[in-house]
Design a protein around this motif. Structure first.
Motif, PDB file in Angstrom:
ATOM      1  N   GLN A 130      22.617  88.384  53.692  1.00 28.44           N
ATOM      2  CA  GLN A 130      22.881  87.114  52.892  1.00 28.44           C
ATOM      3  C   GLN A 130      21.338  86.848  52.531  1.00 28.44           C
TER       4      GLN A 130
ATOM      5  N   TYR B 173      15.435  84.005  55.376  1.00 37.27           N
ATOM      6  CA  TYR B 173      15.525  84.827  56.474  1.00 37.27           C
ATOM      7  C   TYR B 173      14.357  84.258  57.513  1.00 37.27           C
TER       8      TYR B 173
ATOM      9  N   ASP C 171      15.550  79.445  57.695  1.00 32.93           N
ATOM     10  CA  ASP C 171      16.855  78.929  57.982  1.00 32.93           C
ATOM     11  C   ASP C 171      17.262  79.156  59.410  1.00 32.93           C
ATOM     12  N   ARG C 172      17.755  77.981  60.089  1.00 31.91           N
ATOM     13  CA  ARG C 172      18.114  78.245  61.593  1.00 31.91           C
ATOM     14  C   ARG C 172      19.476  78.333  61.609  1.00 31.91           C
ATOM     15  N   PHE C 173      20.074  78.750  62.781  1.00 30.08           N
ATOM     16  CA  PHE C 173      21.449  79.040  63.240  1.00 30.08           C
ATOM     17  C   PHE C 173      21.496  78.934  64.708  1.00 30.08           C
ATOM     18  N   PRO C 174      22.746  78.699  65.180  1.00 33.21           N
ATOM     19  CA  PRO C 174      22.812  78.719  66.650  1.00 33.21           C
ATOM     20  C   PRO C 174      23.173  80.352  67.131  1.00 33.21           C
TER      21      PRO C 174
ATOM     22  N   PRO D 277      25.472  83.129  68.547  1.00 34.45           N
ATOM     23  CA  PRO D 277      26.528  83.093  68.721  1.00 34.45           C
ATOM     24  C   PRO D 277      27.011  83.191  70.258  1.00 34.45           C
TER      25      PRO D 277
ATOM     26  N   LEU E 130      22.702  89.093  58.357  1.00 29.51           N
ATOM     27  CA  LEU E 130      21.566  88.135  57.963  1.00 29.51           C
ATOM     28  C   LEU E 130      20.916  88.739  56.846  1.00 29.51           C
TER      29      LEU E 130
ATOM     30  N   THR F  69      15.867  81.538  63.757  1.00 29.02           N
ATOM     31  CA  THR F  69      15.746  81.832  62.418  1.00 29.02           C
ATOM     32  C   THR F  69      16.099  83.460  62.503  1.00 29.02           C
ATOM     33  N   GLY F  70      16.250  84.131  61.315  1.00 28.67           N
ATOM     34  CA  GLY F  70      16.656  85.506  61.390  1.00 28.67           C
ATOM     35  C   GLY F  70      15.330  86.492  61.925  1.00 28.67           C
TER      36      GLY F  70
ATOM     37  N   ARG G 199      20.275  82.848  52.124  1.00 27.12           N
ATOM     38  CA  ARG G 199      19.719  82.555  53.333  1.00 27.12           C
ATOM     39  C   ARG G 199      18.334  82.761  53.283  1.00 27.12           C
TER      40      ARG G 199
ATOM     41  N   ALA H 283      18.522  76.746  68.172  1.00 24.86           N
ATOM     42  CA  ALA H 283      18.809  77.508  66.898  1.00 24.86           C
ATOM     43  C   ALA H 283      17.513  78.372  66.765  1.00 24.86           C
TER      44      ALA H 283
END
Length: 279
Positions: free
Chosen positions: A243, A251, A254-257, A259, A240, A189-190, A249, A187
């Motif tokens: 958002q 930046y 916040d974590r995200f997988p 794509p 990102l 972060t931005g 969000r 994961a």
């Protein structure tokens, strides 16, 4: 620094065309085998000189001042003016990539990189209709366009000393090791995602310059494969930023997988690039 090579108009036009495509996603392009990595000091200097001339010819100070003045009055730009702003900013970004890639310090000078950062923040602000942020960034950019600052920026560029071929090779090795390491984090972060995209964008810049100076099928394929990654990452990063601007969000936290369509391309790139392996 030794005298700069001056390139013909058609060479500058070819680089402009390459830059216009550096975020276009070609769904069928594949990595060349082997990945081309050779770059002599002569090639490095030619790439750098090309990017400096590209900046000189496209970074029109008066036009940029006029665009900033419009933003201060209206808070936005009409479509044709947005295209002009994009093209001027692209010439700055291309030179920033060159300063980091080929310079001995592998870092753009302070005033130059501050100018590029301001241009990016301003573009994000007017594209995302952040009405309070637009005049603040526009005023700051206007200060950087005053003659004393403008001349200081040009002087910074002229004073940059280039690395040698060994140092450039070591820098690229480090960049691809970082990419591989960041991919392993899972994961993101931005902020981390943006750092990864900057590595990719720098490599796009290098291969765009190389294919402009010495047309070669392997270099062209490398440029187009990197451009696909750059385009996908650019679109996601725009989302990102939007958002974060809307408060949806954080930046930096916040974590995200990553794509899948970006991850597999980056994994293929870092696995195939010969400098990604430890020395």
């Amino acid at each position: 620094m030794s005298a700069r090579h001056r390139f013909k108009a058609e060479t500058l036009a070819a680089l402009f065309q390459a830059v216009e495509m550096d975020d276009v996603v070609d769904p069928v392009v594949s990595l060349p085998d082997p990945v081309p990595v050779a770059c002599s000091e002569k090639d490095m200097k030619a790439c750098f000189d090309l990017c400096v001339q590209f900046w000189h010819e496209h970074a029109d100070r008066r036009a940029l001042c006029d665009l900033v003045a419009t933003l201060l009055v209206t808070g936005d730009l009409p479509q044709d003016a947005r295209v002009r702003y994009k093209h001027i900013r692209a010439s700055y970004k291309q030179l920033r990539f060159a300063l980091v890639l080929y310079g001995r310090r592998h870092k753009a000078p302070l005033l130059f990189r501050s100018t590029v950062a301001l241009m990016g923040h301003l573009q994000d602000a007017f594209r995302n209709r952040r009405r309070l942020a637009v005049p603040a960034y526009a005023l700051l950019l206007r200060l950087f366009l005053l003659w004393p600052a403008w001349l200081a920026v040009r002087r910074e560029v002229e004073q940059v000393r280039l690395d040698d071929a060994t140092g450039f090779l070591a820098f690229r090795k480090l960049e691809f090791r970082r990419l591989a390491s960041w991919l392993g984090e899972g994961a993101l972060t931005g902020r981390r995602f943006h750092m990864m995209r900057k590595v990719v964008s720098r490599q796009v810049s290098f291969y765009d310059a190389m294919r402009t100076l010495r047309p070669d099928e392997q270099v062209y394929r490398m440029s187009r494969f990197l451009s696909a990654i750059n385009g996908l990452m650019g679109s996601m990063h725009d989302n990102l930023v939007e958002q974060a601007g809307n408060g949806h969000r954080d930046y930096n936290r916040d974590r995200f997988p990553m794509p899948a369509d970006i991850r597999w391309r980056l994994e293929a790139l870092t696995a195939s690039y010969p400098l990604a392996a430890a020395a």
